[in-house]
Design a protein around this motif. Structure first.
Motif, short mmCIF file in Angstrom:
data_model
loop_
_atom_site.label_atom_id
_atom_site.label_comp_id
_atom_site.label_asym_id
_atom_site.label_seq_id
_atom_site.Cartn_x
_atom_site.Cartn_y
_atom_site.Cartn_z
N ASN A 158 -28.06 31.41 -23.26
CA ASN A 158 -27.35 30.56 -23.65
C ASN A 158 -25.85 30.79 -24.22
O ASN A 158 -24.48 29.88 -24.73
N ALA A 159 -25.78 32.36 -24.22
CA ALA A 159 -24.39 32.61 -25.86
C ALA A 159 -22.88 33.23 -24.70
O ALA A 159 -21.95 33.18 -25.26
N ALA A 160 -22.70 32.25 -22.49
CA ALA A 160 -22.23 32.70 -22.69
C ALA A 160 -21.29 32.06 -21.96
O ALA A 160 -20.75 30.95 -22.95
N THR A 161 -21.26 31.73 -20.41
CA THR A 161 -20.40 30.62 -20.37
C THR A 161 -20.52 29.24 -20.92
O THR A 161 -20.03 27.77 -21.05
N THR A 162 -22.33 29.34 -20.55
CA THR A 162 -22.49 27.81 -21.69
C THR A 162 -21.72 27.43 -22.60
O THR A 162 -22.17 26.49 -22.72
#
Length: 407
Positions: A42-46
């Protein structure tokens, strides 16, 4: 870091859609699931999402997708997990006669779909959201069960519940490609070796199309930048302030640490071709404060108090959009055993539960709870292979997000 090299289902991508898919696969009895994420979960666009969860949609399937997420949240919380969901309710304002007509139609449709939605006048809107200046001659839509979730917290709850169901998460394992033999997905190749799997799910956000292309198929989705800004705390903002959408100002807002998070849909969107930028990272998404400068004055006509609070932060991500505004979920054409979950169209947090369940049903062959037709990856036929058409159509979907009657 897991080095598991076999699984019944391998999921490429550890954002909220990948975590929700893993959760629903585990609930369906598929415990041998491996989620592969090149970074941290969950480190990108989330992590850059606004997290709005709203049920006012123009189709039964879109409304049901969000309804499943709300049902998941209730289940996760009942199991002792923190979801990060705040049930603030939401208002959708109408500033013109044309928007009022649309709003009335949307509320009527929502009621048919089983959503608690009603029309409220200006006095009630101001009572629900102190600080609003709304026209007396146009009602607003009010959905008391809507709200927003802290995206990282909700995605982490999905991951934790999936782990409890036997799912394995492997971070720091980049998937380089899908292994295909005799027309069927056989697993994936990672930087740390091969993983054998009976089925492969691509839930890699902006990179979904890139990975699918390497496997010889096409995903009709394209990443488009979306930005939001956060103000300093404001004394007049009440703890119960709801989510507010102002389509006539191309804007939405929600509470954020005593201030407000503001998002605007740009009329000249910036598509981001990650295939052409091998080193691209969501954290490096270019930001353009001119968008805020252009849109904020119109929003301050509706919420004058915004003028007293400086902007102290913000987010920028690259959610994927589709030519028709629907998710892309299900079996990819041309490669048996290869599935996809992408095309969030700014509904990734709101739609995570419904997408996860639809994906799990597609993989297991269970009867579909949600109508899979509007989400079918092959619904655009040969046009999905036309990269320029897909990009232009997806950017248009973004630019027209709040266009009258579109959704």
């Amino acid at each position: 870091m897991s080095r598991q090299n076999t699984a019944r289902v391998a999921i490429v991508g550890g954002g909220i859609l990948g975590c929700a898919a893993a959760y629903h696969l585990a609930r369906a009895g598929v415990g041998d699931v491996l989620v592969l994420e090149r970074d941290e979960l969950n480190a990108a666009t989330t992590s850059q999402a606004a997290g709005l969860i709203g049920q006012l949609r123009t189709s039964a399937v879109k409304s049901a997708i969000v309804g499943q997420t709300l049902a998941d949240i209730a289940t996760l919380e009942a199991d002792g997990l923190v979801s990060g969901f705040k049930r603030t309710g939401s208002l959708r304002l109408a500033l013109t006669p044309e928007r009022e007509a649309e709003t009335r139609a949307q509320v009527a449709a929502a009621r048919r779909f089983g959503v608690d939605a009603t029309l409220v006048g200006a006095d009630d809107a101001r009572r629900l959201a102190p600080g609003l200046e709304v026209p007396k001659d146009h009602p607003a839509a009010w959905m008391p069960n809507d709200g927003y979730a802290e995206p990282y917290t909700l995605a982490t709850a999905y991951a934790t519940a999936a782990r409890r169901g036997g799912v394995t998460f492997a971070t720091g394992r980049e998937v380089l490609g899908v292994r295909v033999a005799a027309g069927r997905a056989r697993g994936v190749t990672t930087g740390g070796g091969e993983v054998d799997a009976d089925a492969v799910v691509i839930a890699a956000g902006a990179w979904s199309g890139v990975i699918a292309a390497r496997a010889g198929t096409a995903v009709p989705a394209f990443p488009v930048r979306h930005q939001a800004w956060v103000t300093a705390p404001m004394d007049w903002l009440t703890p119960t302030f709801p989510v507010v959408r102002v389509p006539d100002r191309l804007a939405y807002l929600r509470p954020e640490v005593g201030g407000l998070m503001l998002g605007f849909f740009e009329t000249t969107p910036l598509g981001v071709d990650v295939a052409a930028r091998a080193d691209f990272a969501v954290a490096a998404t270019p930001r353009d404060r001119d968008v805020l400068t252009a849109h904020a004055p119109g929003l301050m006509e509706v919420i004058p108090g915004l003028g007293e609070a400086p902007v102290v932060g913000g987010t920028a991500g690259v959610p994927t959009y589709t030519p028709d505004g629907h998710f892309v979920v299900g079996a990819l054409p041309g490669v048996a055993g290869l599935f996809v979950a992408t095309g969030c169209c700014a509904h990734g947090i709101a739609g995570a539960g419904g997408v996860g369940r639809a994906l799990a049903e597609a993989v297991t062959g269970e009867a579909a709870t949600l109508d899979p037709g509007p989400m079918a990856p092959g619904r655009f036929g040969a046009q999905a292979w036309d990269a320029l058409w897909v990009r232009v159509a997806c950017e248009e979907t973004y630019a027209r997000y709040y266009e009258l009657v579109r959704r």
